[in-house]
Design a protein around this motif. Structure first.
Motif, short mmCIF file in Angstrom:
data_model
loop_
_atom_site.label_atom_id
_atom_site.label_comp_id
_atom_site.label_asym_id
_atom_site.label_seq_id
_atom_site.Cartn_x
_atom_site.Cartn_y
_atom_site.Cartn_z
N GLN A 1 -10.22 -34.08 0.91
CA GLN A 1 -10.88 -33.69 -0.32
C GLN A 1 -10.62 -34.73 -1.39
O GLN A 1 -9.62 -35.45 -1.36
CB GLN A 1 -10.40 -32.32 -0.78
N ILE A 2 -11.55 -34.80 -2.34
CA ILE A 2 -11.46 -35.69 -3.49
C ILE A 2 -11.42 -34.80 -4.72
O ILE A 2 -12.42 -34.20 -5.12
CB ILE A 2 -12.63 -36.67 -3.56
N GLY A 3 -10.23 -34.67 -5.31
CA GLY A 3 -10.08 -33.72 -6.41
C GLY A 3 -10.21 -32.30 -5.88
O GLY A 3 -9.49 -31.87 -4.98
N ARG A 4 -11.18 -31.57 -6.44
CA ARG A 4 -11.46 -30.22 -5.95
C ARG A 4 -12.62 -30.17 -4.98
O ARG A 4 -12.96 -29.09 -4.48
CB ARG A 4 -11.77 -29.31 -7.15
N PHE A 5 -13.23 -31.31 -4.72
CA PHE A 5 -14.38 -31.37 -3.82
C PHE A 5 -13.90 -31.60 -2.39
O PHE A 5 -13.23 -32.59 -2.11
CB PHE A 5 -15.34 -32.49 -4.26
#
Length: 316
Positions: free
Chosen positions: A161-165
């Motif tokens: 994941q990238i941050g919350r994505f």
């Protein structure tokens, strides 16, 4: 009145058939035939030796060379089918062959399907950044397969994941058939997109424009026109992808492991010979069993492959 000057006869260039006849009368044709014959013989001698050894009893294979079987081919006890029976019964070889089929067929169909859609989009659909995306996809060809194994394993086990994505969900795909299907699809897509895009992009634009005038949407154009016209290119890549996946050892061992329930044919072949090479006579029989299906696929799709190579070479 003076007569008109004679019109010189047109100079007809020598045709390809005339060149071929001249080469046939000369020595070039014979040199090519001799070179091809030597190459074929050099390739067939080891294959013939493996084939003969696969039908010989263990004691004869260990004590004499394979060529001695040709001296007395009808001697009693010179040939046997026990090697093939033992190879199929030892180390779960039959189950490994089924696992290889379960890996190779989806790992060939999925990248071809995705690459065909992508190649059509890169060739005939107008959208912003398509050339940049195509370059990025083709640029993945330079990434070594070995460097991608550990990152993919971490995605399978931990997700990404990238941050919350969430880029990749945590599904724990390691050791599953879905995991190896996705891995082979990722490794095969860049080359598939590159090859199919070049082929689909070379199709006549008048066909696409005529279909659009008749009211066909992109999916109809792709399914009714592009796919039938691209059968040679699809078959050619299917041969390469299937042979690559069928003969793969590294990716299968990393993502499936070497257990008796999940191992593929290449891992079973490595285990069949034994740690000290004591069962090498069984390896010859198992090798021919593993070669049967790739040869069938190649000779079945060869006519499409040859048609793709010769398409457009002669106009009638």
């Amino acid at each position: 009145m003076s007569s008109a000057p004679p019109i010189p006869a047109p100079v007809i260039p020598e045709t390809a058939r005339g060149l071929a006849e001249r080469d046939r009368r000369g020595g070039g044709g014979w040199l090519v035939r001799i070179a091809i014959l030597l190459i074929v013989v050099l390739w067939l001698i080891p294959t013939l030796g493996v084939m003969i050894t696969s039908f010989r009893p263990e004691e004869l294979a260990d004590s004499t060379g394979w060529w001695t079987a040709l001296v007395e081919p009808f001697r009693d006890g010179a040939w046997t089918l026990d090697n093939y029976q033992l190879a199929l019964d030892t180390e779960g070889f039959g189950n490994a062959a089924l696992n290889s089929l379960a890996v190779a067929i989806p790992s060939t169909v999925i990248p071809i399907t995705v690459a065909a859609f992508a190649a059509y989009a890169f060739s005939w659909m107008q959208f912003r950044g398509r050339y940049v995306l195509f370059v990025l996809v083709v640029g993945l060809l330079v990434v070594p397969l070995q460097m991608a194994l550990i990152p993919i394993l971490r995605l399978y086990v931990e997700g990404g994941q990238i941050g919350r994505f969430i880029v990749f969900p945590d599904l724990d795909l390691n050791g599953t058939f879905l995991g190896i299907w996705l891995a082979h699809t990722a490794f095969g897509l860049p080359l598939a997109v590159y090859l199919l895009r070049n082929y689909i992009g070379s199709l006549p634009s008048s066909l696409i424009e005529s279909a659009k005038i008749d009211g066909a949407d992109h999916f109809t154009i792709f399914w009714r026109l592009i796919v039938p016209l691209s059968v040679p290119a699809l078959a050619a890549f299917a041969i390469f992808q299937f042979l690559w996946v069928w003969n793969d050892l590294l990716v299968a061992y990393v993502f499936l492991g070497g257990t008796s329930e999940s191992r593929v044919l290449t891992i079973a072949l490595a285990n069949l010979v034994g740690s000290r090479g004591e069962n090498w006579h069984l390896l010859t029989a198992a090798a021919f069993i593993s070669m049967a299906l790739p040869l069938l696929v190649f000779f079945t799709l060869q006519r499409y492959f040859v048609r793709g190579l010769t398409a457009g070479a002669v106009k009638g």
